[in-house]
Design an enzyme around this catalytic site. Sequence first.
Site, PDB file in Angstrom:
ATOM      1  N   CYS A 115       0.854  -1.199   0.000  1.00  0.00           N
ATOM      2  CA  CYS A 115       0.000   0.000   0.000  1.00  0.00           C
ATOM      3  C   CYS A 115       0.887   1.245   0.000  1.00  0.00           C
ATOM      4  O   CYS A 115       0.649   2.209  -0.731  1.00  0.00           O
ATOM      5  CB  CYS A 115      -0.883   0.072   1.246  1.00  0.00           C
ATOM      6  SG  CYS A 115      -1.884  -1.360   1.577  1.00  0.00           S
ATOM      7  N   VAL A 116       1.898   1.186   0.864  1.00  0.00           N
ATOM      8  CA  VAL A 116       2.790   2.329   1.011  1.00  0.00           C
ATOM      9  C   VAL A 116       3.484   2.633  -0.310  1.00  0.00           C
ATOM     10  O   VAL A 116       3.615   3.782  -0.724  1.00  0.00           O
ATOM     11  CB  VAL A 116       3.819   2.033   2.130  1.00  0.00           C
ATOM     12  CG1 VAL A 116       4.860   3.117   2.193  1.00  0.00           C
ATOM     13  CG2 VAL A 116       3.116   1.846   3.454  1.00  0.00           C
TER      14      VAL A 116
END
Lengths: 176, 552
Positions: A78-79
């Site tokens: 996600c990051v």
Amino acid sequence: MRGSARRPVQIIILLGVLLLGGYAIGKTLFASKEGLPSPGDTPPAFTLSTLDGRTVSLEEYKGKPVVLNFWGSFCPPCVKEMPEFERQYEKWKGEGLEILAVNLSEDNLTVQNFVAGMGLTYPILRDVDKDTERRYKLRQYPTTFFIRPDGKIGEVYAGGMKEADIDERVQRLLKD
Amino acid sequence: MFQNTKCECGHQNPTGTVLCEACGKPLDEKEAGGTDLLEMRYDGAARRSQKADPSIIDQVWNFFSSVKIAVYLIIITLIGASLGTIYPQEDIFLSNMDMASYYKDTYGTLGSIYYKLGLSHTYESWWFILLLVMIGTSLVICSLDRVLPLYRALNKQQIRKHESFLQRQKAVYTGATDNGEEFIALFAKQAKKRHYKVTRTEDALLAEKSRFSRWGPYINHIGLIVFLLAVLARAIPSWQLDEYVTVPEGDTVRIENTDFFVKNEKFTVQYYKDEELPAELRGTNRAKLYRTDAVLYRCLADCGPSSPEPKLEQVASHDIEVNSPLEYKGLKLYQFDYDSTPVLREVSPMLIDKQTGKQYGPFKLAMKNPQTSYELGPYKLELRQNFMEFAIGEDGKPITKSRDPKAPAFIFLIKGPGLSEEGEPYIYFPMQKDKAAFSQDKLNKGIADRFEIKVGSMTDVKFVEFTTFLNVRVDKAMPYIWTGLAISMIGLIMGAYWQHRRIWLRLDGNAVTIGAHTNKNWYGMRADLAAALKAAGIQVDPKSLDNGGNRT
């Protein structure tokens, strides 16, 4: 029962069976599938607050192509995706693209720190107690929904995407 | 095929009649000449709706009216239902995992095929429901087509039956008497003694007992239909709910899809002592009892998930144990599971000046949404970053591995006398194990020699020891299901413990012909008949009344 009543009784019973049975079978056929909302479905509605204190509902974005991304700072793919979404947002903003990034019920400080470090300009929404994520039946993070201007889901992607993957899907979305 | 349905006695029978409704003479010409035992099913009455030229509706009706079809349907359903038991069904899993890969990973290729065929939700699949609907239809139609003709046949029985009807029963007596009048009277008296209902004419008699047992199967079917309808009724919105809630001790949690909240006031678990356990389980924690002291609230206003303060009203409370759910107006909360992993909630540490030994604080530090600045004497702590499950990422930067406080870490900026203007960072691990594992002092470098943040004693640590898992259920169909089953049971008992016995007697001059019929317990039937004959002056061995084919 004499012969004259026979036919109406037959018809009433068969109709009853057709109705009740049809309802029961129809329900199994059109039952809401256990999994993620899929293309063609209307995504579950939500109203969430943003990091800067505004309230945003999905409904407000009807008529616009929307990328709805669920993310958490605890999820490395996600990051990795966040700056890619930022670049895509810059690229397609002019064409009307909206990106909504729903944080997975993390606490204030975590989200603030994370977003500040990234320089993200699209709205960050705050889910509470996993409510929205539960209604979207997420099984994996990140998960991204590409929602068409007509309010229906165009595509769903579970897992991390490369920027090219996002770009390709956004282009398809903008064509609709 | 043309069939003459008019009997020689003058009675006009419906198509499909086997034995004349009036006199009982076999109608089929081939049958009429025979001497074999008669098929007495449904008293030889025609099934309803049997027509010479069926229309489409009749054909559909006749399909469901067939018991053979019903048996096939039941067999297919049984096979289908058994398929659902090969691997666990999807709905037993609580988590939102990816089912396709679960079946593949756990059960291999067969599991994958099982999932793809949809057998992982057999009992909700369209074909299974279709089979149930067809069985239900068959139940209604089979019963209706048989019970009405049977009712009519039994309700207006002709007393004097055809000779061949009597001769071809399974229990038969033929003989002669000098005084027919007296014979019938004595016979009738004895039959009445045995609780038979006797109707007679001058030259014939019908003695009948326990006719109601014939309705047993149909009452059973009515019960099953009620049962099936109740199961279908579960589809009505709000009739069924099956949710799971996770409630940490002391917390109040919203129950999804309802207006209710539940609070876990206190959780208790008792384990078996070692001497109570079999040898192979000794040393493991086996729960003997676990209990949630729960309070149920109804939400009056501000109930949304993002509402900070819902308005609650207490409606019920109960100490929930296994098999002792909290019940409130059809809503039931069952004890399902528990987790004894402690979860840190809040710590109250002190800031310690290592050089002077002075202590400042304590200050409250919540794991979730903590306050971001603290004034401690001359010092000021600013919370800069927090990590729920601290770890060092691939690029060497600190990251969090989850959103639950499993290994919390906090980065403060300490400002105050003797410290640099912009403050100096200090990382704090509330849990001793993390402090050691991540070498807190090393990370803090120089400042670690001058300051320390730590809790004084265990009383300054707040944590949740237990988390309870409750299963929330609503099943409004249940009373109807029990009603259906009760009706069905009554029907079964009626049909199983009573027998419909009938004796027909016919006098032709001096000749006596007696036939008797029952659906089971022929031994008792023959004994009744022999007793009646004895009373009328004829000694017979009950066994000699057997007309063949009777094993009981």
